[in-house]
Design a protein around this motif. Sequence first.
Motif, mmCIF file in Angstrom:
data_model
loop_
_atom_site.group_PDB
_atom_site.id
_atom_site.type_symbol
_atom_site.label_atom_id
_atom_site.label_comp_id
_atom_site.label_asym_id
_atom_site.label_seq_id
_atom_site.Cartn_x
_atom_site.Cartn_y
_atom_site.Cartn_z
ATOM 1 N N ARG A 276 34.612 -7.887 -36.794
ATOM 2 C CA ARG A 276 34.554 -6.677 -37.580
ATOM 3 C C ARG A 276 33.697 -7.322 -38.521
ATOM 4 O O ARG A 276 33.164 -6.258 -39.784
ATOM 5 N N ASN A 277 32.449 -8.277 -38.124
ATOM 6 C CA ASN A 277 31.615 -9.097 -39.218
ATOM 7 C C ASN A 277 30.370 -8.171 -37.964
ATOM 8 O O ASN A 277 29.068 -8.357 -38.847
ATOM 9 N N LYS A 278 30.636 -7.177 -37.451
ATOM 10 C CA LYS A 278 29.062 -7.047 -36.517
ATOM 11 C C LYS A 278 28.648 -5.555 -36.828
ATOM 12 O O LYS A 278 29.539 -4.514 -37.696
ATOM 13 N N PRO A 279 27.623 -5.435 -37.948
ATOM 14 C CA PRO A 279 26.507 -4.038 -38.306
ATOM 15 C C PRO A 279 26.944 -2.696 -37.419
ATOM 16 O O PRO A 279 27.012 -2.206 -37.301
ATOM 17 N N THR A 280 27.622 -3.233 -36.418
ATOM 18 C CA THR A 280 27.288 -2.008 -35.339
ATOM 19 C C THR A 280 28.512 -1.947 -35.885
ATOM 20 O O THR A 280 29.268 -0.441 -34.793
ATOM 21 N N ALA A 281 29.799 -2.919 -36.357
ATOM 22 C CA ALA A 281 31.316 -1.448 -36.746
ATOM 23 C C ALA A 281 31.734 -1.280 -37.880
ATOM 24 O O ALA A 281 33.163 -1.071 -38.030
ATOM 25 N N LYS A 282 30.805 -1.798 -39.014
ATOM 26 C CA LYS A 282 30.478 -1.509 -40.018
ATOM 27 C C LYS A 282 32.140 -0.068 -40.663
ATOM 28 O O LYS A 282 32.420 0.066 -41.068
ATOM 29 N N LYS A 283 30.670 1.052 -39.354
ATOM 30 C CA LYS A 283 31.895 2.371 -40.165
ATOM 31 C C LYS A 283 32.542 2.634 -39.210
ATOM 32 O O LYS A 283 33.421 3.215 -40.299
ATOM 33 N N ILE A 284 33.135 1.639 -38.199
ATOM 34 C CA ILE A 284 34.546 2.056 -37.736
ATOM 35 C C ILE A 284 35.717 0.637 -38.500
ATOM 36 O O ILE A 284 36.671 1.337 -38.499
ATOM 37 N N VAL A 285 34.729 -0.208 -39.009
ATOM 38 C CA VAL A 285 35.417 -0.789 -39.943
ATOM 39 C C VAL A 285 36.574 -0.620 -41.181
ATOM 40 O O VAL A 285 37.317 -0.197 -41.170
ATOM 41 N N ASP A 286 35.222 0.265 -41.262
ATOM 42 C CA ASP A 286 35.529 1.421 -42.395
ATOM 43 C C ASP A 286 36.491 2.650 -42.636
ATOM 44 O O ASP A 286 37.500 2.315 -43.446
ATOM 45 N N ALA A 287 36.235 3.106 -41.337
ATOM 46 C CA ALA A 287 37.023 4.315 -40.992
ATOM 47 C C ALA A 287 38.653 3.697 -40.683
ATOM 48 O O ALA A 287 39.740 4.178 -41.467
#
Length: 372
Positions: A276-287
């Motif tokens: 959840r803290n990885k830059p690669t996940a930010k867009k998906i976590v926000d979704a």
Amino acid sequence: MKSLKLIGLAFGASIALSSAAFAQDVTIAVAGPMTGGESAFGRQMKNGAEMAVADINAAGGVNGKKLALSVEDDACDPKQARSIAEKIAGAKIPFVAGHYCSSSSIPASEAYADGNVLQITPASTNPLFTERKLWNVARVCGRDDQQGLIAAQYIAKNYKGKNIAILNDKTTYGKGLADETKKALNKAGITEKMYESYNKGDKDFNAIVSRLKRDNIDLVYVGGYHQESGLILRQMRDQGLKTVLMAGDALADKEYASITGPAGEGTLFTFGPDPRNKPTAKKIVDAFKAKNIDPEGYTLYTYAAMQVWSQAAKKAGTTDAKKVMEAMKAGKWDTVIGPIEYDAKGDIKQIDYVVYKWDAKGGYSEIKGNGT
């Protein structure tokens, strides 16, 4: 009248076209404990799979076809898992993200191999899963011999000279992880004072807790799932023990905190770096957050499994399981949890476990530096 007839014909043609498109969908599956004691993790897997399928379809699908998702419940039961695997294979489904429990993934994998189904587990960490030379198995998580090593290193550094106990729940996952941790501890020159088993599903641990008290145990390592771990912790505190409880990745769900309450503060467990803290996940976590879903635990790992398969299927130009697996092992895949590459067995090359600590508010965070 004529215009009504034309409208009717157009409507019928529209239904026929949508039905034809639907008929051409590629069905893939997610399989895990949607019911039972580990259903919290089944929910994580379902959330991750559904979001991934929606996003892949929004981006155009796979090889010109949209994906449809079949959600299957194994309740972490080996027989049920095998039955589901045979059902998925019989339906000619080319790919399954699953299962959660190693005791389910291992027997299911044999039916998948026979039925030409590619299997990527988001969560099963027992080494045996990828050690049987099956062509169709892979994972996006690490292994118990890697996770147990990190736990042992932490214990050896921070509890040197202290009394250590190791418990396991006799399951493929729990005993496997406990044994790997014990092996690494023993190699580091530490011998546990107590090694004991219990049965998954047990609720009364007072006899074990009494032994922990008698032997003045400073840290108890539990190879098992979050429900029993939570009960062991509560019953230790009820008997006045301040013993630290440490376990594996099966504690990566807020349900553990709901079992222990504030008493769970200080509990340790190993897990991969929080995706959840990885830059690669930010867009998906926000979704996910926009849908009021916390993508904790294995949610993003399941999403990543779907990404790996879909990218490899596009690279291969087909959903044929064997050709997709060849592409998977030959490539490098960008996922929500970071880049993934595979060895010949189906294990990921990028392994990184860390130690987490639960706080009194029902959350957990990485111990910086890990003390390992």
